[in-house]
Design a protein around this motif. Structure first.
Motif, mmCIF file in Angstrom:
data_model
loop_
_atom_site.group_PDB
_atom_site.id
_atom_site.type_symbol
_atom_site.label_atom_id
_atom_site.label_comp_id
_atom_site.label_asym_id
_atom_site.label_seq_id
_atom_site.Cartn_x
_atom_site.Cartn_y
_atom_site.Cartn_z
ATOM 1 N N THR A 157 0.828 -1.208 0.000
ATOM 2 C CA THR A 157 0.000 0.000 0.000
ATOM 3 C C THR A 157 0.858 1.252 0.000
ATOM 4 O OG1 THR A 157 -1.746 -1.156 1.216
ATOM 5 C CG2 THR A 157 -1.826 1.243 1.218
ATOM 6 N N LEU A 158 1.884 1.284 0.879
ATOM 7 C CA LEU A 158 2.766 2.450 0.935
ATOM 8 C C LEU A 158 3.498 2.666 -0.384
ATOM 9 C CD1 LEU A 158 4.313 1.990 4.514
ATOM 10 C CD2 LEU A 158 2.576 3.648 3.800
ATOM 11 N N THR A 159 3.900 1.582 -1.014
ATOM 12 C CA THR A 159 4.620 1.693 -2.281
ATOM 13 C C THR A 159 3.715 2.210 -3.390
ATOM 14 O OG1 THR A 159 5.954 -0.213 -1.611
ATOM 15 C CG2 THR A 159 6.102 0.462 -3.900
ATOM 16 N N MET A 160 2.467 1.791 -3.391
ATOM 17 C CA MET A 160 1.548 2.207 -4.439
ATOM 18 C C MET A 160 1.233 3.698 -4.397
ATOM 19 S SD MET A 160 1.003 -0.319 -6.363
ATOM 20 C CE MET A 160 2.747 -0.549 -6.023
ATOM 21 N N ILE A 161 1.348 4.307 -3.221
ATOM 22 C CA ILE A 161 1.008 5.728 -3.112
ATOM 23 C C ILE A 161 2.239 6.579 -2.822
ATOM 24 C CG2 ILE A 161 -1.357 5.257 -2.367
ATOM 25 C CD1 ILE A 161 -0.481 5.801 0.511
ATOM 26 N N TYR A 162 3.448 6.005 -3.006
ATOM 27 C CA TYR A 162 4.668 6.758 -2.741
ATOM 28 C C TYR A 162 4.792 7.903 -3.748
ATOM 29 C CZ TYR A 162 9.599 7.883 -2.231
ATOM 30 O OH TYR A 162 10.788 8.543 -2.048
ATOM 31 N N PRO A 163 4.760 9.166 -3.288
ATOM 32 C CA PRO A 163 4.684 10.299 -4.227
ATOM 33 C C PRO A 163 5.931 10.509 -5.064
ATOM 34 C CG PRO A 163 4.940 11.081 -1.959
ATOM 35 C CD PRO A 163 4.699 9.604 -1.885
ATOM 36 N N GLY A 164 7.133 10.215 -4.520
ATOM 37 C CA GLY A 164 8.357 10.465 -5.266
ATOM 38 C C GLY A 164 8.397 9.715 -6.581
ATOM 39 N N GLN A 165 8.121 8.412 -6.527
ATOM 40 C CA GLN A 165 8.163 7.593 -7.741
ATOM 41 C C GLN A 165 7.062 7.997 -8.710
ATOM 42 O OE1 GLN A 165 5.987 4.787 -8.688
ATOM 43 N NE2 GLN A 165 7.255 4.204 -10.432
ATOM 44 N N ILE A 166 5.887 8.295 -8.192
ATOM 45 C CA ILE A 166 4.759 8.655 -9.061
ATOM 46 C C ILE A 166 5.016 9.982 -9.772
ATOM 47 C CG2 ILE A 166 2.314 9.280 -9.092
ATOM 48 C CD1 ILE A 166 1.878 7.335 -6.795
ATOM 49 N N LEU A 167 5.475 10.989 -9.028
ATOM 50 C CA LEU A 167 5.677 12.313 -9.620
ATOM 51 C C LEU A 167 6.785 12.318 -10.662
ATOM 52 C CD1 LEU A 167 5.298 14.582 -6.452
ATOM 53 C CD2 LEU A 167 3.706 14.381 -8.359
ATOM 54 N N ILE A 168 7.861 11.580 -10.398
ATOM 55 C CA ILE A 168 8.970 11.578 -11.343
ATOM 56 C C ILE A 168 8.652 10.718 -12.568
ATOM 57 C CG2 ILE A 168 11.369 10.908 -11.687
ATOM 58 C CD1 ILE A 168 10.922 13.474 -10.113
ATOM 59 N N ASP A 169 8.182 9.497 -12.357
ATOM 60 C CA ASP A 169 7.923 8.617 -13.491
ATOM 61 C C ASP A 169 6.693 9.038 -14.280
ATOM 62 O OD1 ASP A 169 10.098 7.247 -12.584
ATOM 63 O OD2 ASP A 169 9.162 5.278 -12.696
ATOM 64 N N ASN A 170 5.576 9.188 -13.605
ATOM 65 C CA ASN A 170 4.328 9.475 -14.291
ATOM 66 C C ASN A 170 4.128 10.956 -14.569
ATOM 67 O OD1 ASN A 170 3.708 7.049 -12.135
ATOM 68 N ND2 ASN A 170 2.870 6.634 -14.161
ATOM 69 N N GLY A 171 4.771 11.806 -13.783
ATOM 70 C CA GLY A 171 4.639 13.237 -14.002
ATOM 71 C C GLY A 171 5.684 13.801 -14.931
ATOM 72 N N HIS A 172 6.864 13.146 -15.004
ATOM 73 C CA HIS A 172 7.974 13.721 -15.772
ATOM 74 C C HIS A 172 8.630 12.711 -16.715
ATOM 75 C CE1 HIS A 172 8.066 17.660 -13.796
ATOM 76 N NE2 HIS A 172 7.686 17.015 -12.722
ATOM 77 N N PHE A 173 7.881 11.700 -17.141
ATOM 78 C CA PHE A 173 8.326 10.819 -18.227
ATOM 79 C C PHE A 173 9.630 10.093 -17.915
ATOM 80 C CE2 PHE A 173 5.926 14.362 -19.972
ATOM 81 C CZ PHE A 173 4.960 13.730 -20.710
ATOM 82 N N GLN A 174 9.752 9.591 -16.697
ATOM 83 C CA GLN A 174 10.909 8.780 -16.341
ATOM 84 C C GLN A 174 10.503 7.313 -16.293
ATOM 85 O OE1 GLN A 174 14.217 9.943 -15.577
ATOM 86 N NE2 GLN A 174 13.396 11.742 -16.607
ATOM 87 N N TYR A 175 11.509 6.423 -16.255
ATOM 88 C CA TYR A 175 11.244 4.987 -16.224
ATOM 89 C C TYR A 175 12.043 4.320 -15.107
ATOM 90 C CZ TYR A 175 9.104 5.817 -20.759
ATOM 91 O OH TYR A 175 8.309 6.290 -21.782
ATOM 92 N N ASN A 176 12.103 4.999 -13.954
ATOM 93 C CA ASN A 176 12.726 4.364 -12.794
ATOM 94 C C ASN A 176 11.971 3.107 -12.390
ATOM 95 O OD1 ASN A 176 14.851 6.478 -11.869
ATOM 96 N ND2 ASN A 176 13.003 7.682 -12.213
ATOM 97 N N ASN A 177 10.673 3.033 -12.777
ATOM 98 C CA ASN A 177 9.874 1.863 -12.407
ATOM 99 C C ASN A 177 10.457 0.566 -12.971
ATOM 100 O OD1 ASN A 177 9.263 2.416 -15.079
ATOM 101 N ND2 ASN A 177 7.093 2.799 -14.743
ATOM 102 N N ILE A 178 11.164 0.654 -14.097
ATOM 103 C CA ILE A 178 11.725 -0.559 -14.685
ATOM 104 C C ILE A 178 12.928 -1.045 -13.896
ATOM 105 C CG2 ILE A 178 12.852 -1.517 -16.730
ATOM 106 C CD1 ILE A 178 11.090 0.253 -18.440
ATOM 107 N N SER A 179 13.876 -0.150 -13.609
ATOM 108 C CA SER A 179 15.055 -0.576 -12.845
ATOM 109 C C SER A 179 14.673 -0.942 -11.415
ATOM 110 C CB SER A 179 16.126 0.521 -12.843
ATOM 111 O OG SER A 179 15.661 1.701 -12.235
ATOM 112 N N LEU A 180 13.747 -0.190 -10.820
ATOM 113 C CA LEU A 180 13.294 -0.524 -9.467
ATOM 114 C C LEU A 180 12.565 -1.863 -9.446
ATOM 115 C CD1 LEU A 180 11.991 2.931 -8.146
ATOM 116 C CD2 LEU A 180 13.910 1.614 -7.244
ATOM 117 N N GLY A 181 11.780 -2.121 -10.497
ATOM 118 C CA GLY A 181 11.076 -3.397 -10.569
ATOM 119 C C GLY A 181 12.034 -4.568 -10.671
ATOM 120 N N MET A 182 13.054 -4.437 -11.502
ATOM 121 C CA MET A 182 14.060 -5.499 -11.626
ATOM 122 C C MET A 182 14.810 -5.694 -10.312
ATOM 123 S SD MET A 182 13.762 -6.740 -14.615
ATOM 124 C CE MET A 182 13.104 -6.320 -16.234
ATOM 125 N N ALA A 183 15.136 -4.589 -9.617
ATOM 126 C CA ALA A 183 15.818 -4.706 -8.332
ATOM 127 C C ALA A 183 14.918 -5.373 -7.297
ATOM 128 C CB ALA A 183 16.254 -3.323 -7.844
#
Length: 381
Positions: free
Chosen positions: A185-211
């Protein structure tokens, strides 16, 4: 380089999860009775809420919109698609007539470049104007922005969310606790990842997902999978170096724990083969000559650009306020100082994990090592 403070906050997200699991373990006898396991329907609802928040963020403006000459992170990702589609692979990291590295040159490892190429192929099939060589600079159509937003959401749905859920479940099984729903639940609403990836066209979600998948595999003692997924994460974003020491010593410790030299050799060679072959396949186009290889390395680790900047909240940035480091130390000397202090801060916990291997020690070493790299290491990524 781009939105650094928020990106570096993202890098220690999973390390914070390690501390959360540790604290919850300590106080489990006092708190676990008040929690219950979520049903599959409730976990699905949490995932839907997380995706809804990401979609809502995607509707808002982004930094650099309509601001020449660089146009922000959106243009960086779009330009990487343009470069990888139209140029030969050995020119992706090379400065030239058709690839001005001062204009959002590729500065992430090959897996990011391959991902940009794949997205570029899809974009080209939708509308060639999206990634037309040279003429597409500053292109900001509504259709292409929607396409870019959807690619981030797709990475969230296909890689990041399942990986985080897998990691949470493995933490639960390791500690015989009921923390997966809390961490998820905390991860799904974590603002840092959401704002950077979904707000500013980043793909940290891929490297974080693999990690996250690598952490899950490590907790399940599937070390071949651990090595494979972490190698992919490292080859997507070089900032996964923050987590490399704990993974290395934890896997090495599992090899040293074998009862015979033959068992040790077989396990060590198997894992080394997985790592080297994965690196070899991803880096193959740039291994044909030392010049090509060094061109990529110089883009990933541009020491000449300076090892810290005043917009990153590192130890060196803070110290520079009262003692002007750049006035007394060259980049070369600062790089050596950064390396020494980072190792000094991170080695004790990693040596402890190697000496007395435990899952909890591994998770805590992830946090300590990432914090050490954040505070003392090079800040040019």
């Amino acid at each position: 380089m781009k939105a650094k403070n928020s990106i570096y906050n993202i890098r220690i997200l999973m390390d914070s999860l390690a501390l959360l699991s540790f604290r919850c373990k300590i106080f489990k006898s006092y708190t676990m009775s008040s929690w219950r396991c979520y049903t599959k329907a409730e976990l699905l609802a949490i995932m839907c809420v997380g995706m809804a928040i990401r979609s809502i963020i995607s509707l808002h403006p982004f930094s650099g919109f309509g601001v020449p000459p660089m146009f922000g992170d959106y243009e960086a990702q779009r330009h990487w698609q343009e470069v990888t589609i139209h140029l030969n692979i050995n020119q992706w990291y090379r400065n030239g007539t058709h690839n001005d590295l001062l204009y959002w040159g590729l500065d992430y490892p090959p897996l990011t470049a391959y991902h940009s190429y794949l997205m570029g192929k899809v974009a080209q099939s939708l509308d060639p104007r999206f990634i037309a060589l040279h003429t597409s600079r500053g292109f900001e159509s509504k259709e292409h922005k929607s396409f870019m937003r959807l690619t981030v959401l797709a990475a969230d749905f296909l890689i990041y969310l399942p990986a985080i859920l897998s990691m949470c479940i493995c933490i639960d099984s390791s500690y015989t606790s009921k923390l997966s729903q809390i961490i998820f639940t905390l991860t799904m609403i974590y603002p840092g990842q959401i704002l950077i990836d979904n707000g500013h066209f980043q793909y940290n979600n891929i490297s974080l997902g693999m990690a996250a998948l690598a952490i899950a595999a490590a907790l399940r003692e599937k070390y071949s999978l651990t090595a494979f997924f972490f190698t992919l994460a490292l080859n997507y974003k070089q900032m996964e170096l923050y987590h490399s020491l704990p993974f290395f010593v934890f896997i090495l410790g599992s090899c040293l724990a074998q009862r015979s030299f033959l068992s040790f050799a077989i396990k060590f060679i198997l894992i080394a083969t997985i790592v080297l072959s994965t690196f070899g396949l991803l880096w193959h186009p740039w291994l044909r000559s030392l010049k090509d290889f060094m061109e990529v390395i110089s883009r990933l680790f541009p020491v000449n650009r300076g090892v810290f900047e005043d917009k990153v909240a590192s130890f060196w940035c803070s110290m520079n306020i009262i003692f002007k480091l750049k006035k007394y130390f060259s980049n070369h000397h600062m790089a050596l100082i950064c390396l020494g202090t980072t190792l000094f801060a991170s080695l004790p916990t990693n040596l402890a994990v190697l000496h007395r291997r435990s899952q909890l020690g591994f998770l805590l070493s992830l946090f300590n090592t990432a914090a050490s790299f954040f505070l003392f290491s090079y800040q040019f990524c």
